[in-house]
Design an enzyme around this catalytic site. Sequence first.
Site, PDB file in Angstrom:
ATOM      1  N   ASP A   1      -1.933  -9.501   3.352  1.00  9.06           N
ATOM      2  CA  ASP A   1      -2.833  -8.777   2.369  1.00  9.06           C
ATOM      3  C   ASP A   1      -2.878  -9.417   1.042  1.00  9.06           C
ATOM      4  O   ASP A   1      -3.764  -8.741   0.150  1.00  9.06           O
ATOM      5  CB  ASP A   1      -2.288  -7.351   2.338  1.00  9.06           C
ATOM      6  CG  ASP A   1      -1.088  -7.116   1.338  1.00  9.06           C
ATOM      7  OD1 ASP A   1      -0.354  -8.261   1.014  1.00  9.06           O
ATOM      8  OD2 ASP A   1      -0.623  -5.944   1.115  1.00  9.06           O
ATOM      9  N   SER A   2      -2.460 -10.724   0.813  1.00 10.81           N
ATOM     10  CA  SER A   2      -2.624 -11.326  -0.308  1.00 10.81           C
ATOM     11  C   SER A   2      -4.249 -11.595  -0.430  1.00 10.81           C
ATOM     12  O   SER A   2      -4.629 -12.169  -1.242  1.00 10.81           O
ATOM     13  CB  SER A   2      -2.015 -12.634  -0.427  1.00 10.81           C
ATOM     14  OG  SER A   2      -2.000 -13.457   0.856  1.00 10.81           O
TER      15      SER A   2
ATOM     16  N   ASP B   1      -0.131  -8.477   8.249  1.00  8.13           N
ATOM     17  CA  ASP B   1       0.282  -7.704   7.391  1.00  8.13           C
ATOM     18  C   ASP B   1       0.008  -6.103   7.235  1.00  8.13           C
ATOM     19  O   ASP B   1      -1.434  -5.997   7.473  1.00  8.13           O
ATOM     20  CB  ASP B   1       0.092  -8.100   5.814  1.00  8.13           C
ATOM     21  CG  ASP B   1       1.008  -8.330   4.613  1.00  8.13           C
ATOM     22  OD1 ASP B   1       2.088  -7.682   5.251  1.00  8.13           O
ATOM     23  OD2 ASP B   1       0.865  -8.915   3.664  1.00  8.13           O
TER      24      ASP B   1
ATOM     25  N   LYS C   1       3.966  -7.411   9.683  1.00  7.19           N
ATOM     26  CA  LYS C   1       5.026  -7.556   8.607  1.00  7.19           C
ATOM     27  C   LYS C   1       4.819  -6.125   7.577  1.00  7.19           C
ATOM     28  O   LYS C   1       3.601  -5.913   7.659  1.00  7.19           O
ATOM     29  CB  LYS C   1       4.553  -8.747   7.486  1.00  7.19           C
ATOM     30  CG  LYS C   1       5.584  -8.633   6.303  1.00  7.19           C
ATOM     31  CD  LYS C   1       5.376 -10.035   5.636  1.00  7.19           C
ATOM     32  CE  LYS C   1       4.218 -10.013   4.736  1.00  7.19           C
ATOM     33  NZ  LYS C   1       4.160  -8.911   3.681  1.00  7.19           N
TER      34      LYS C   1
ATOM     35  N   GLU D   1       6.104  -4.470   3.843  1.00 10.90           N
ATOM     36  CA  GLU D   1       7.039  -4.261   2.535  1.00 10.90           C
ATOM     37  C   GLU D   1       8.093  -3.222   2.445  1.00 10.90           C
ATOM     38  O   GLU D   1       7.635  -2.213   2.831  1.00 10.90           O
ATOM     39  CB  GLU D   1       5.984  -4.451   1.585  1.00 10.90           C
ATOM     40  CG  GLU D   1       5.147  -5.640   1.274  1.00 10.90           C
ATOM     41  CD  GLU D   1       4.371  -5.810   0.263  1.00 10.90           C
ATOM     42  OE1 GLU D   1       4.482  -4.686  -0.781  1.00 10.90           O
ATOM     43  OE2 GLU D   1       3.418  -6.368   0.145  1.00 10.90           O
TER      44      GLU D   1
ATOM     45  N   GLU E   1      10.801 -12.439  -1.371  1.00 12.87           N
ATOM     46  CA  GLU E   1      10.061 -12.991  -2.366  1.00 12.87           C
ATOM     47  C   GLU E   1      10.576 -12.774  -3.612  1.00 12.87           C
ATOM     48  O   GLU E   1      10.818 -11.823  -4.223  1.00 12.87           O
ATOM     49  CB  GLU E   1       8.755 -12.372  -2.150  1.00 12.87           C
ATOM     50  CG  GLU E   1       7.513 -12.510  -3.136  1.00 12.87           C
ATOM     51  CD  GLU E   1       6.143 -12.115  -2.923  1.00 12.87           C
ATOM     52  OE1 GLU E   1       5.669 -11.575  -1.715  1.00 12.87           O
ATOM     53  OE2 GLU E   1       5.288 -12.469  -3.796  1.00 12.87           O
TER      54      GLU E   1
HETATM   55  O1  KIV Z   1       0.491 -11.066   1.575  1.00 13.15           O
HETATM   56  C1  KIV Z   1       1.049 -12.167   1.723  1.00 13.15           C
HETATM   57  O2  KIV Z   1       0.504 -13.267   1.783  1.00 13.15           O
HETATM   58  C2  KIV Z   1       2.249 -12.034   1.589  1.00 13.15           C
HETATM   59  C3  KIV Z   1       3.081 -13.419   1.604  1.00 13.15           C
HETATM   60  C4  KIV Z   1       3.157 -13.923   0.127  1.00 13.15           C
HETATM   61  C5  KIV Z   1       4.803 -13.547   1.830  1.00 13.15           C
HETATM   62  O3  KIV Z   1       2.941 -11.117   1.875  1.00 13.15           O
END
Ligand code: KIV
Length: 281
Positions: free
Chosen positions: A50-51, A89, A119, A121, A188
């Site tokens: 989600d970056s 994510d 993934k 958080e 992280e």
């Molecule tokens: O969203 C993302 O790219 C991430 C990575 C930085 C681990 O969570």
Amino acid sequence: MPQPDLEKKTVLTLGQKKARGEKITAVTAYDYPTARLASLAGIDLILVGDSLGMVLQGHNNTLKVTMDEMVYHTSLVARAQPRSLLVSDMPYQSFHINPEKSVENACRCVKEGGAEAVKLEGGRKRFKVIEAMLNAEIPVLAHLGLTPQSVHQLGGFKVQGKLHEKAREIFQDALALEKLGVFAIVLESIPQELAQKITDSLSIPTIGIGAGRFCDGQVLVFPDLVGFTNIYLPKFVRQYADTHALWLQALQKYISDVQNGDFPNEEESYHLKRDIEEFLK
Ligand code: KIV
């Protein structure tokens, strides 16, 4: 240069790599061409992170990214049929309401997006949701330390676990996540010593970003890694290329070639066939 590994990577591959003492490589990708590149290079894990809210959409955090956007970008990456394990994510709010809704959203990543794992958080607050996803046969990559979706609660993008109490909490969460059944944990922005202690205490792999060199693997945000933008980068990013300068140079040359009539030239243009030319007379 090491030869890229051409085998399809799965969640099992990562555990096997840890057991053999081999480092795991991961990058983010949000589109088809980047996914093709990452796969060709032999990257073990592609994260549709989600970056993308920051590096593609230009927001100053990841909170505005939607479920539909994650599914869409995951599907672009999946279309490259990468040999890398494809992890999507879970964006903010997609797993915060209740386990049922969270599983529904995770299933969208798999069914509509083509992800092979998700993934999400967070530590202890998310255990119920993670359990529900595992029960729905969706492999989960956990994420501890600086969890960017908690930016407002953390008071900014700050290194986590520098003090003993917080470090202990992250460590306990990591142990509990392994017990729950996640296949790996992203760490992280935490002190290297804490990441090392976690890595040594787990049989599942840790994948670090700003967590030092003792993690079982590393992940970087692709546009940061190749220097796509020339804006602020955290100190843990190593920029392997300055493509920003290359893109800029290419665009400036294109502008001048168009302006001075050098582009397109004869070879770059289509021409009428002789008989059609006659026909048009
Ligand atoms: O969203 C993302 O790219 C991430 C990575 C930085 C681990 O969570």
